[in-house]
Design an enzyme around this catalytic site. Sequence first.
Site, mmCIF file in Angstrom:
data_model
loop_
_atom_site.group_PDB
_atom_site.id
_atom_site.type_symbol
_atom_site.label_atom_id
_atom_site.label_comp_id
_atom_site.label_asym_id
_atom_site.label_seq_id
_atom_site.Cartn_x
_atom_site.Cartn_y
_atom_site.Cartn_z
ATOM 1 N N ARG A 296 0.950 -1.247 0.161
ATOM 2 C CA ARG A 296 0.022 -0.242 0.139
ATOM 3 C C ARG A 296 0.838 1.074 0.129
ATOM 4 O O ARG A 296 0.449 2.066 -0.565
ATOM 5 C CB ARG A 296 -1.005 -0.186 1.144
ATOM 6 C CG ARG A 296 -2.355 -0.811 0.793
ATOM 7 C CD ARG A 296 -3.290 -0.669 1.852
ATOM 8 N NE ARG A 296 -2.919 -1.775 2.754
ATOM 9 C CZ ARG A 296 -3.153 -2.716 3.003
ATOM 10 N NH1 ARG A 296 -3.762 -3.336 1.970
ATOM 11 N NH2 ARG A 296 -2.918 -3.633 3.888
ATOM 12 N N LYS B 268 8.202 -16.721 -7.129
ATOM 13 C CA LYS B 268 8.296 -17.698 -8.344
ATOM 14 C C LYS B 268 7.068 -17.572 -9.173
ATOM 15 O O LYS B 268 7.072 -18.362 -10.187
ATOM 16 C CB LYS B 268 7.773 -19.233 -7.649
ATOM 17 C CG LYS B 268 8.918 -19.765 -6.661
ATOM 18 C CD LYS B 268 8.422 -21.101 -5.878
ATOM 19 C CE LYS B 268 7.810 -20.946 -4.718
ATOM 20 N NZ LYS B 268 8.610 -19.979 -3.360
ATOM 21 N N GLU C 113 17.895 -17.166 -8.275
ATOM 22 C CA GLU C 113 18.261 -18.303 -7.511
ATOM 23 C C GLU C 113 17.427 -18.867 -6.288
ATOM 24 O O GLU C 113 17.307 -19.849 -6.132
ATOM 25 C CB GLU C 113 19.762 -17.935 -6.940
ATOM 26 C CG GLU C 113 20.456 -19.220 -6.179
ATOM 27 C CD GLU C 113 20.460 -20.464 -7.024
ATOM 28 O OE1 GLU C 113 21.585 -20.466 -7.940
ATOM 29 O OE2 GLU C 113 19.723 -21.488 -7.031
ATOM 30 N N LEU D 164 20.237 -21.975 -1.190
ATOM 31 C CA LEU D 164 21.246 -23.318 -1.913
ATOM 32 C C LEU D 164 21.293 -22.947 -3.201
ATOM 33 O O LEU D 164 20.531 -22.277 -4.031
ATOM 34 C CB LEU D 164 20.181 -24.690 -1.823
ATOM 35 C CG LEU D 164 20.108 -24.982 -0.513
ATOM 36 C CD1 LEU D 164 19.307 -26.405 -0.368
ATOM 37 C CD2 LEU D 164 21.405 -25.130 0.493
ATOM 38 N N GLY E 270 5.889 -21.026 12.183
ATOM 39 C CA GLY E 270 6.026 -20.404 11.055
ATOM 40 C C GLY E 270 6.736 -21.133 10.014
ATOM 41 O O GLY E 270 7.377 -20.351 9.013
ATOM 42 N N GLU F 44 3.291 -21.504 5.125
ATOM 43 C CA GLU F 44 2.698 -20.532 4.571
ATOM 44 C C GLU F 44 1.876 -20.099 5.609
ATOM 45 O O GLU F 44 1.057 -20.835 6.330
ATOM 46 C CB GLU F 44 2.065 -20.659 3.275
ATOM 47 C CG GLU F 44 3.087 -21.063 2.249
ATOM 48 C CD GLU F 44 3.936 -19.919 1.986
ATOM 49 O OE1 GLU F 44 3.699 -18.688 1.980
ATOM 50 O OE2 GLU F 44 5.294 -19.874 1.608
ATOM 51 N N ASP G 143 3.485 -25.321 -4.646
ATOM 52 C CA ASP G 143 4.642 -24.621 -4.426
ATOM 53 C C ASP G 143 5.861 -25.422 -5.057
ATOM 54 O O ASP G 143 6.572 -24.981 -5.746
ATOM 55 C CB ASP G 143 4.899 -24.191 -2.993
ATOM 56 C CG ASP G 143 5.845 -23.250 -2.780
ATOM 57 O OD1 ASP G 143 5.891 -21.996 -3.281
ATOM 58 O OD2 ASP G 143 6.732 -23.520 -2.230
ATOM 59 N N LYS H 31 8.495 -25.015 -8.346
ATOM 60 C CA LYS H 31 10.185 -25.087 -8.349
ATOM 61 C C LYS H 31 10.394 -25.886 -9.368
ATOM 62 O O LYS H 31 11.573 -25.711 -10.294
ATOM 63 C CB LYS H 31 10.517 -25.636 -6.977
ATOM 64 C CG LYS H 31 10.193 -24.385 -5.927
ATOM 65 C CD LYS H 31 10.686 -24.901 -4.535
ATOM 66 C CE LYS H 31 9.934 -23.794 -3.485
ATOM 67 N NZ LYS H 31 10.190 -24.410 -2.105
ATOM 68 N N GLY I 138 13.194 -20.268 5.107
ATOM 69 C CA GLY I 138 13.510 -19.382 6.195
ATOM 70 C C GLY I 138 14.006 -18.168 5.609
ATOM 71 O O GLY I 138 14.735 -18.081 4.586
HETATM 72 N N1 LIG Z 1 9.879 -17.306 3.513
HETATM 73 C C1 LIG Z 1 10.755 -18.233 2.938
HETATM 74 O O1 LIG Z 1 11.273 -18.957 3.725
HETATM 75 C C2 LIG Z 1 10.734 -18.177 1.405
HETATM 76 C C3 LIG Z 1 11.612 -19.097 0.934
HETATM 77 C C4 LIG Z 1 11.757 -19.006 -0.460
HETATM 78 C C5 LIG Z 1 11.230 -18.092 -1.304
HETATM 79 N N2 LIG Z 1 10.093 -17.325 -0.652
HETATM 80 C C6 LIG Z 1 9.714 -16.461 -1.424
HETATM 81 O O2 LIG Z 1 9.699 -14.870 -1.149
HETATM 82 C C7 LIG Z 1 9.015 -14.339 -1.414
HETATM 83 C C8 LIG Z 1 8.706 -13.355 0.149
HETATM 84 O O3 LIG Z 1 8.208 -14.312 1.079
HETATM 85 P P1 LIG Z 1 7.818 -13.591 2.461
HETATM 86 O O4 LIG Z 1 7.673 -14.955 3.356
HETATM 87 O O5 LIG Z 1 8.808 -12.786 2.946
HETATM 88 O O6 LIG Z 1 6.232 -13.347 2.202
HETATM 89 P P2 LIG Z 1 5.770 -12.012 3.283
HETATM 90 O O7 LIG Z 1 6.331 -11.835 4.735
HETATM 91 O O8 LIG Z 1 4.049 -12.092 3.372
HETATM 92 O O9 LIG Z 1 5.900 -10.704 2.475
HETATM 93 C C9 LIG Z 1 5.493 -10.083 1.062
HETATM 94 C C10 LIG Z 1 5.704 -8.993 1.075
HETATM 95 O O10 LIG Z 1 5.324 -8.460 0.015
HETATM 96 C C11 LIG Z 1 4.466 -7.089 0.077
HETATM 97 N N3 LIG Z 1 3.534 -7.216 -1.232
HETATM 98 C C12 LIG Z 1 2.487 -7.878 -1.591
HETATM 99 N N4 LIG Z 1 2.013 -7.647 -2.732
HETATM 100 C C13 LIG Z 1 2.700 -6.575 -3.033
HETATM 101 C C14 LIG Z 1 2.476 -5.400 -4.230
HETATM 102 N N5 LIG Z 1 1.600 -5.828 -5.301
HETATM 103 N N6 LIG Z 1 3.458 -4.560 -4.240
HETATM 104 C C15 LIG Z 1 4.245 -4.241 -3.093
HETATM 105 N N7 LIG Z 1 4.633 -5.062 -2.249
HETATM 106 C C16 LIG Z 1 3.596 -6.143 -2.054
HETATM 107 C C17 LIG Z 1 3.908 -7.347 1.214
HETATM 108 O O11 LIG Z 1 3.334 -5.876 1.741
HETATM 109 P P3 LIG Z 1 2.325 -5.696 2.556
HETATM 110 O O12 LIG Z 1 2.537 -6.268 3.985
HETATM 111 O O13 LIG Z 1 1.743 -4.496 2.587
HETATM 112 O O14 LIG Z 1 1.102 -6.390 2.094
HETATM 113 C C18 LIG Z 1 4.969 -8.008 2.209
HETATM 114 O O15 LIG Z 1 5.739 -6.803 2.498
HETATM 115 C C19 LIG Z 1 7.510 -15.014 -1.885
HETATM 116 O O16 LIG Z 1 7.661 -14.918 -3.217
HETATM 117 C C20 LIG Z 1 8.119 -16.340 -1.309
HETATM 118 O O17 LIG Z 1 7.437 -17.402 -1.970
HETATM 119 C C21 LIG Z 1 10.217 -17.295 0.706
#
Ligand SMILES: NC(=O)c1ccc[n+]([C@@H]2O[C@H](COP(=O)([O-])OP(=O)(O)OC[C@H]3O[C@@H](n4cnc5c(N)ncnc54)[C@H](OP(=O)(O)O)[C@@H]3O)[C@@H](O)[C@H]2O)c1
Length: 423
Positions: free
Chosen positions: A111, A182, A209, A216, A267, A270, A281, A285, A400
């Site tokens: 936002r 992804k 990556e 990894l 945590g 998801e 998911d 990959k 993580g």
């Molecule tokens: N967590 C892991 O271990 C992990 C591992 C590998 C890959 N990933 C990938 O990394 C990415 C982030 O994961 P996360 O766990 O950090 O998710 P998260 O905590 O839900 O964070 C997502 C962020 O994206 C923002 N966002 C969503 N839609 C948006 C938009 N249209 N414009 C601008 N900002 C937007 C959200 O903002 P608001 O809070 O304002 O909505 C929030 O800050 C994902 O693609 C996930 O698949 C995560």
Amino acid sequence: VLAAVGDRMAGKPGVAARLFDALARARVNVRAIAQGASERNISVALDMADATKALRAAHAAFWLSPQTLSLGVIGPGKVGAALLDQIAAAAPRLKREANLDLRLRAVAASRRMWLDDAGDSAQWRSLLTDSTEPCDLGRFASHVQAAHLPHAVILDCSASDTVAAHYAGWLRAGIHVITPNKHAGAGSIERYRAIRAAATSGAARFRYEATVGAGLPVIQTLRDLLDTGDEVHSVEGIFSGTLAWLFNRHDGKIPFSALLREAHAQGYTEPDPRDDLSGTDVARKIVILAREAGWGMSLDEVIVENLVPASLRDVNRQEFMQRLEEFDSVMLGRLQQATRAQKVLRYVARLDRGGKAQVGLVELPREHAFANIRLTDNIVQFSTKRYRDNPLVVQGPGAGPEVTAAGVFADLLRVAAAVGAPL
Ligand SMILES: NC(=O)c1ccc[n+]([C@@H]2O[C@H](COP(=O)([O-])OP(=O)(O)OC[C@H]3O[C@@H](n4cnc5c(N)ncnc54)[C@H](OP(=O)(O)O)[C@@H]3O)[C@@H](O)[C@H]2O)c1
């Protein structure tokens, strides 16, 4: 006119190449070239609008100033926040030791956004919280690609398809894009091809990556195999930290529903655990790896076993969390069947040459490598022409925020090296 002036230029190979290379990487168009008779001077005529950017690029190429990257981070959630903190912590050392100036100039959440030129990146949380500027990705990208800075990078740490839809345009404009999201890598094949084509034509890098195996080196390993002429026969592994944890722990003593609640509370899952349990998911990959291997595959071609009982697929998240016990009898039955055969259950993905892919729960012998991973580890086995009898294995924590952010950061440093930072 930009002039590179120095003694003994004529006797040193590569001086002109270094100057023109730096200008090209900063996307500065050279209109005319002159080399003085004294051979102490190379002059180039440029558009006035490119003057500051060109001067910085030339200075950085000859070590007279740091290599500067203008950074914009989208999605300061778990991964994005860890990345911003890692960049803030590493920036002084990188500037001191590698002459690299990572300049955070924009952060956008869904936002609101914060745009600045000289803000203190360590203060990004309060700068974003205090900002009243609504999120506008067009303005965000224009700001990141400042006229006075030679290189711009957008790091998308959201999970948003809408953000991924901007990648091709950004890359065409010369903005590097790095992401753990992804959606682009596994989204429609047309959009994926447009992104790759934009990266080639715009001379900007697209790196992702962290979309597979978090920090990894999975995609890089696959790339290295292919680039050195190996032939990939199959890629097999455990690609979900969440499902790895659940099946490592599921031994029949604690009901599956209780493990799921614990994983959710820790945590590991998801926010809606169905995103993990549906297998989508993991399938994403696999699609990313298949495309990297040159097999133009789509998500709907992956055969996926959805672990969510049909009765729980369409209910809201709250109701789903209340009815987790509906997993228990099926999961216990699967476990008992595997145990009777002296085997264990693991959620495994397999990609075969040409792009045949399958994702689901399988029974494996207890001594199998996939049966002996720790906690939320991922494990990926590459069987190739060279690694035929004994596959190449990449293994380690595959989820993580910290390790994922580090994977994104490593991609950023590879981009910095590609534009000339001595890393
Ligand atoms: N967590 C892991 O271990 C992990 C591992 C590998 C890959 N990933 C990938 O990394 C990415 C982030 O994961 P996360 O766990 O950090 O998710 P998260 O905590 O839900 O964070 C997502 C962020 O994206 C923002 N966002 C969503 N839609 C948006 C938009 N249209 N414009 C601008 N900002 C937007 C959200 O903002 P608001 O809070 O304002 O909505 C929030 O800050 C994902 O693609 C996930 O698949 C995560």
